[in-house]
Scaffold this active site. Sequence first.
Site, PDB file in Angstrom:
ATOM      1  CD  GLU A 262      -2.258   1.829   1.931  1.00 43.70           C
ATOM      2  OE1 GLU A 262      -1.801   2.883   1.457  1.00 43.70           O
ATOM      3  OE2 GLU A 262      -2.747   1.707   3.052  1.00 43.70           O
ATOM      4  CB  CYS A 301      -1.963   6.396   2.482  1.00 45.20           C
ATOM      5  SG  CYS A 301      -3.111   5.563   3.571  1.00 45.20           S
TER       6      CYS A 301
END
Length: 683
Positions: A262, A301
């Site tokens: 990720e 993120c």
Amino acid sequence: MTASPAPRRLESLICGRWIRGDRDGQPLLDAATGELVAHIDATGIDMAAALDWGRKTGGLALRAMSFHDRALMLKALGLALMEHKEEFYTESFRTGATRADGWVDIEGGIGTMLAYASKGRRELPNTRVLTEGDVELLSRDDSFSAQHILSPLRGVAVHINAYNFPVWGMLEKIAPTLLAGVPCIVKPASQTAYLTELVVRRIMDTGILPDGALQLICGSVGDLLDHVTGQDAVTFTGSAWTGRKLRAHRAIVENSTRFTMEADSLNASILGADAAPGTPEFDLFVKEVAREITAKAGQKCTAIRRVMAPAGYIEPLIAALRTRLEAATPGLPADSATRLGPLASMDQREEVRARISELQTVARIVVGDPDVTPDGFDQGAYLNPVLLLADDPMNAAAVHDCEAFGPVATLIPYEDADQAVALAAMGKGSLVSSVFTNDPDIARNMVLGLAPYHGRILIGNRASAKSSTGHGSPLAGLVHGGPGRAGGGEEMGGMRGVKHYMQRTAVQGAPGLLSAVTGRWIEGAPAQSDIHPFRKSLAELRIGDQLVTASRQITQADVEHFAEFTGDTFYAHMDSEAARANPFFEDRVAHGYLIASFAAGLFVDPAPGPVLANYGVDNMRFLTPVYFGDTLQVRLTCKDINPRANAEHGEVRWDCQVSNQNSEIVAQYDVLTMVAKTQEAAE
Ligand code: NDP
């Protein structure tokens, strides 16, 4: 002001012991004050032994538990951690997180663990084997079938995490892993590892986890990855650069070790053409964009990096965002008036400034000045919010490529919906995007265009404004991860996250042996009959216990009575001519629900006993029309027994097959009942 605690030397939890690295290690500084918080080092730690201990001790203990045992373990752990949340907040302030930022990390992380605890008990059986999908029939005579099963990997999940969510980042990964029955080694990013270390200490204090289920590395992982096998899994959250390096690690490649990544993501939020200034959607968009820029000082993120709007709305948008961003008061994280905390470190601030310079090659700053430190905060890693504008976004590669991991976003004007989707896709795959519109056509076209490039899409409008969880919040039940540049991973997503740590195997064989493997009765497996199965408690019931009932004929009077009684006078039951004109029927037919009701009348054993309640049916299908004069008979077979871990009863699933006088199946479904664990519990 209370004195800061003395600096600590962080320790790693390896093979059940807290140990220090051989060296003094790297200093970690308070993000807001620059004070020394801790030293971190993991040199000299035997990483191969840690993996081995996790596999042998932790894996064995976790696999001995059922899914429900593990879910209850997570629940107990989540509740115990919640008791320590104030201690975690105090430590979290030192990472630069305000109370609101810390809430996402601490209570969001514990909440994710509790969500998995509850999903595990609702969506998984109380067994050690998980079946997936329907039985595949591979022979005409039911002598050879197949079933997919999922079993926990025999290795360890190594979770390498980013610095921005030291609590959530660990808990959102270990919850699905432990639920799957796989032990974990967590390696937090060094910068904020002191908070993760504190949480792991509190986890271990509870004594809830079995030995070996959780280990922690504070410092570099050393040669750990050299020792991973095909039964281990590695997850990585952080920069695309490190992620690519680790994905190509020799042992990971050679062993096909599961690797989930990720990484950076240039998430877009798009204002629809209908959402002109003055509409509720315009206001919601402004609020959401400003919140995403300032929350956690933009170190998320999922933060909005690209703010897209119809070209004509750009000027009012800049004005509205300027007002909000300038109101985001910087301050000490522990101060409740603070709306903007510092970045995690001075190095990180320099990194963000460098990325802003890169963005400035194709965009100009319209709000904020990255080089001015807010007054009075010279010791901390503070940065004012910065908004840029890319006048020619189709030719502004850096805007779609360069992630400034701080309170920074770029405005992007677009001409039409197709161009907006094309611009979003220039991010090469993102974790999340959002569309603010109240127009169903815009919502559909945008979402369908954006979906292939995103793991999650939020639609914002006036109807969901009050309840929306927002653009930036990953949720336990939803996919978190995105294609392409975002890493190609898919964390969480409810049971999808659990299955990452399990091997899917297609098992083929005779139904009786498949049933023995899965603990689930399937068509063609042996069945046995003695007393009525409704007289048996869970302690006495066995899969394959079967009842074949007496028969009952359906008459015209039955159907007409049912029609009148229920009000269901659909023509196929009432009008012979109309029924014959229907392509499926030769004449009037019985109601499907009448068949199910008569079936219950045939199989039920009426006296009080271990069967406590019927709570539904699954997969009900009416397969052959039933005409007046046809005769029904039921075969009821115990298919699945699922005792609840923390109750005196459990669920039993019965295969219910209703056939006619020609042995044709007219209806097929699963009947779901609650059954007492013992005869005594039923009384
Ligand atoms: P890194 O990629 O440098 O680090 C992420 C994690 O990987 C850390 O735990 C780090 O440990 C570890 N790591 C680094 N090198 C290795 C290695 N060779 N072997 C094993 N583990 C390793 O990212 P940062 O946390 O420093 O953040 C940098 C950038 O990453 C940010 O500017 C941002 O762009 C992006 N980022 C993305 C996030 C996301 O969720 N998508 C979250 C946070 C950051 P250590 O800290 O000890 O070096």
